[in-house]
Structures are given as C-alpha cells and as structure tokens.
Design an enzyme around this catalytic site. Structure first.
Site, short mmCIF file in Angstrom:
data_model
loop_
_atom_site.label_atom_id
_atom_site.label_comp_id
_atom_site.label_asym_id
_atom_site.label_seq_id
_atom_site.Cartn_x
_atom_site.Cartn_y
_atom_site.Cartn_z
N HIS A 51 -8.54 -8.04 -2.92
CA HIS A 51 -9.24 -6.82 -3.35
C HIS A 51 -10.39 -6.42 -2.43
O HIS A 51 -10.44 -5.29 -1.94
CB HIS A 51 -9.71 -6.97 -4.79
CG HIS A 51 -9.97 -5.69 -5.50
ND1 HIS A 51 -9.18 -4.57 -5.35
CD2 HIS A 51 -10.95 -5.34 -6.38
CE1 HIS A 51 -9.65 -3.60 -6.11
NE2 HIS A 51 -10.72 -4.03 -6.74
N VAL A 52 -11.34 -7.31 -2.22
CA VAL A 52 -12.43 -7.04 -1.28
C VAL A 52 -11.91 -7.31 0.13
O VAL A 52 -11.42 -8.40 0.42
CB VAL A 52 -13.65 -7.93 -1.57
CG1 VAL A 52 -14.74 -7.73 -0.51
CG2 VAL A 52 -14.21 -7.61 -2.96
N TYR A 54 0.83 -1.20 0.00
CA TYR A 54 0.00 0.00 0.00
C TYR A 54 0.87 1.26 0.00
O TYR A 54 0.55 2.26 0.64
CB TYR A 54 -0.97 0.02 1.19
CG TYR A 54 -2.16 -0.88 0.98
CD1 TYR A 54 -3.41 -0.35 0.67
CD2 TYR A 54 -2.04 -2.25 1.05
CE1 TYR A 54 -4.51 -1.18 0.45
CE2 TYR A 54 -3.12 -3.09 0.84
CZ TYR A 54 -4.35 -2.55 0.53
OH TYR A 54 -5.43 -3.37 0.31
N HIS A 98 -16.56 -3.45 -4.74
CA HIS A 98 -15.93 -3.90 -5.99
C HIS A 98 -16.81 -4.86 -6.80
O HIS A 98 -16.30 -5.74 -7.50
CB HIS A 98 -14.57 -4.55 -5.70
CG HIS A 98 -13.63 -3.64 -4.94
ND1 HIS A 98 -13.22 -2.42 -5.45
CD2 HIS A 98 -13.04 -3.78 -3.73
CE1 HIS A 98 -12.40 -1.85 -4.57
NE2 HIS A 98 -12.29 -2.64 -3.52
#
Length: 437
Positions: free
Chosen positions: A328-329, A178, A301
C-alpha cells in the site's frame, strides 16, 4: 473503435470519482512509463497468462486463459521434458465487466507432487511446455516478497531482479496489475508475469486496486477472484480474500484489508480458528500478509490500518506471529518487534514493501522524528528475500532497484519467537483469546 474506447474511459473516470477517495497529503515523483504490449495474434485454444499457486499439501493449482470457450481444462505433467505421465482435469470460469468479456479462465489442481522437484507441464493438451519447481519439504526455504507491482519500467526492473534469485515461493501483499477497471490491463499483467509466475508459486492477497467496484454495475474483486484463485477452500475459508497455507516449516496467513475484519466478521472468526490450529512443532515460523500496513511512519496512508489493527493485533500477538508483510505505501520500512504501537520483544516484526514498481511513483515524505519502533525506512523501488534457514533463524534482505541493479540496502537476522521463551509466557493469554468462543 477509438470513439468507443474514449467513451469507456470517460465512463470509468466518472464512476470511479463517485466511489474512490481522493488523497492529496503527499506528492509522488514522476514514475517510469507504463509498459505497452503490442497485440499478437494467438490461436484461440493456446494457453496464455499461465501462473501457478499452492493448493493444499503437495498440490499445485495451474491457472491459464484461452480465447476458445471449448478448450479443455487439462494439465499433463511429468518429471521429464515432453513425457507426461500424469494428467488432471479442472474447472473453468469467466466474467463480464461492462463492455469487456474475459476469455475462458482455467484452474486445474495437479498432484500429489514430490518436494523440491522440477515438473514439466502442458495446459489444455497443446501449446508450449512449461516447467515448475515445487518448494522443499523442510528448511531452508526462501520467499521473495514484492507488493504493489503494476506494469511499468520499474516493475520490469523488479521482476528481472527477482528472476536472478534462487527462491521457492513469491509472496505478494496486494495491488497486482493496477488495471483499475481497464480489464485489458489484467491481460497485459498476466503476460508480463507469466515467465516467473508459471515457474514458481505466486501467493497473493488483494489490495485496493483489485477492488474495481462500480456502484450499480459491478461487484468488488470480480476480476481478481476469477483470475487469481488461491487455496481458500483448502484452508477452510469461505472467501478467496483470506486463506492460509504451509510450506516447509512455515505457516503463512493471507488476510484481506478490504473485507470485514471486526470481531463479528467471518474473516475474524476464520483467523481465530486458523491460528488455534497452528502446530509450532510442525511449523515453527508464523508469517502474515495483508495490504494496508499497521506500523507506518510515512505520511502516505496514515491511519488507514488502525481499524484492522485494533481488531486483529491481539490475535496475532497471542499466537506469536513472527513477521507481517504489507504493501500500500509505496516505500520500504522495517520495524522492531512491536505490539500496541511500541516496541515489544514478544511482538511482531512488521515490514512494509509496497515498492514493486507501480505507476503512481514513490511515497517520499516521512514523519519526523522517526518513531522508536522504526528500524529502517527508504522510498525506493525494490524487492525482499526471506530465507528461513532453520526453525530458529531467518535472514531478511531488501534489495533496492538502484540504476537497474539490485542493491542490498537492508538486512537483518531474525530469531523466531519459538526460540525466545515468548510463546511459553503467552500460553495462558493465547488460550483465552484463541480458544474462547
């Protein structure tokens, strides 16, 4: 110095606002604070941010960074502490990102190595001694799975829990540091994961937070590709964004959600060729990872994986893929065996595990009623463990970070498709889809 940093942050924010989509379809709760790493002086030739990855049969890639551009890319290693009977030389790279210049990034492949063996090694001819354990050559084999890690208090909790596990390989389906263009955060992440990533191979694929493309200034995945080199060349891929490897009796494929995947793409052609070469007698289990989930009942998403699913699910189904892991989720979800959006006993089990500890928090809003294919879902941080016991059975468990204690919240025995009769039923379809030009 502080003024320059503020200017840099403002510049990044403006450029990202021009290139990144904004989503407002769900509200995340307050996460734990981002970890802070005080600056510590280091000798420029000493290795830091050490991590390892599999690099072809019986070989391991050792990666590290030095601040000295002339430091050698040598790894000395052996099976006894302080006694290095072997050595290998490797390659170096570096990159510039706006006002940031990376250190010298070293990648050195060692081997051939014995299975299930502890090796002691030293990078660059000096500095601390590290130790690694190679995976076994046959079942059982255990994978730890955790995606969307970041570097928060929850990340530290997840890594601490993983450190308590007995496992052979870490699988990470995208979103590592990140950093989001703040390159010093890549360095912080490397230091954070070094205790684990220097001891067991970390096999990773890219997520949206690795993209870091700034129009007219930087290419996508520049930092990721330089720092986290995976065995793409060893698996005849032309891109570090997708590759495959084998460990024990498992063939693992890492795909890219953020590179072309349509039927005319290089990734599609490579996947088709890679699947056609899988020998299910040698590797009875077939596992795939990518970042954006195809089966997702969370509001976050929604639909983002539909294009990739339409293009590639027929290939995975024809090949008889047992398991798919995605991230992702920022939550956990496990499906039944599915194909074409519904339950199918010859389909694939899909697991979303984007809950490693990222700074954006959890995705807590789910679609109701629950789709018939969804077996378990929960918005909590945690990690998963996949123990493949033999050619026909594996045990999957998901461990929630509950008050900093790893609580097993979901578990299931999974039977491989090789033991189901499905592969025989698919033989004709598979030959048409995977072998046809």
């Amino acid at each position: 110095m502080e003024t320059k940093r503020r200017i840099f942050v403002i510049l990044i924010s403006v450029l990202l606002s021009l290139s990144l989509p904004v989503r407002t379809d769900y509200v995340r709760p307050q996460p734990r604070k981002t970890l802070h790493f005080p600056w510590k002086p280091k000798h420029p030739s000493l290795p830091h941010q050490v991590h390892i990855s599999l690099a072809g049969e019986n070989h391991m890639r050792i990666s590290w960074i030095t601040d000295d551009n002339s430091a050698p890319s040598i790894v000395e290693y052996g099976t006894l502490p302080g006694q290095y009977t072997f050595s290998s030389s490797g390659e170096t790279t570096s990159y510039n990102y706006l006002f940031y210049s990376s250190g010298q990034i070293h990648h050195t492949v060692i081997g051939p190595l014995e299975h299930d063996t502890i090796y002691f090694y030293r990078c660059g001819g000096q500095g601390p001694e590290f130790q690694l354990k190679t995976p076994p050559g046959q079942f059982p084999v255990t994978f730890v799975v955790a995606g969307d890690l970041g570097q928060t208090g929850w990340t530290k909790s997840t890594l601490d829990h993983i450190d308590q596990c007995k496992y052979d390989v870490h699988l990470l389906p995208g979103d590592l540091s990140y950093a989001d263009c703040m390159q010093h955060l890549w360095d912080n992440f490397g230091e954070l994961v070094q205790p684990l990533a220097s001891a067991r191979p970390w096999m990773v694929t890219q997520g949206n937070h690795e993209k870091e493309k700034i129009p007219f200034f930087t290419d996508a995945f520049e930092s990721y590709n330089a720092r986290w080199k995976m065995p793409f060349e060893e698996s005849e891929s032309t891109s570090n964004l997708y590759y495959s490897f084998e460990v024990a009796g498992v063939h693992v494929i890492m795909l890219g959600s953020y590179t072309d995947y349509d039927e005319l793409s290089d990734q599609y052609s490579w996947l088709k060729a890679d699947l056609s070469k899988v020998d299910r007698k040698k590797t009875p289990w077939l596992v795939v990872l990518f970042h954006v989930p195809w089966y997702n009942s969370n509001h976050a998403h929604q639909g983002e994986g539909d294009g990739m699913m339409a293009a590639m699910e027929p290939l995975l189904y024809a090949a008889g893929v047992d398991l798919v892991f995605a991230g992702h989720v920022h939550a956990y979800e496990r499906s039944k065996r599915v194909n074409k959006g519904k339950s199918d006993p010859c389909g694939t089990v899909h697991i979303t595990i984007g809950d490693g500890g990222n700074r954006e928090g959890l995705a807590q809003k789910y679609i109701h009623p629950t789709p018939e294919w969804s077996m378990f879902r929960e918005a909590s941080f945690g990690h998963g463990e996949l123990k493949i016991v033999n050619s026909t059975h594996a045990f999957w468990s998901w461990h929630r970070n509950d008050d900093d204690e790893p609580v097993r919240s979901d578990q299931v025995w999974i039977t491989s498709l090789i033991n189901s009769g499905c592969l025989a039923e698919k033989a004709y379809e598979s030959s048409k889809i995977l072998v046809s030009p």
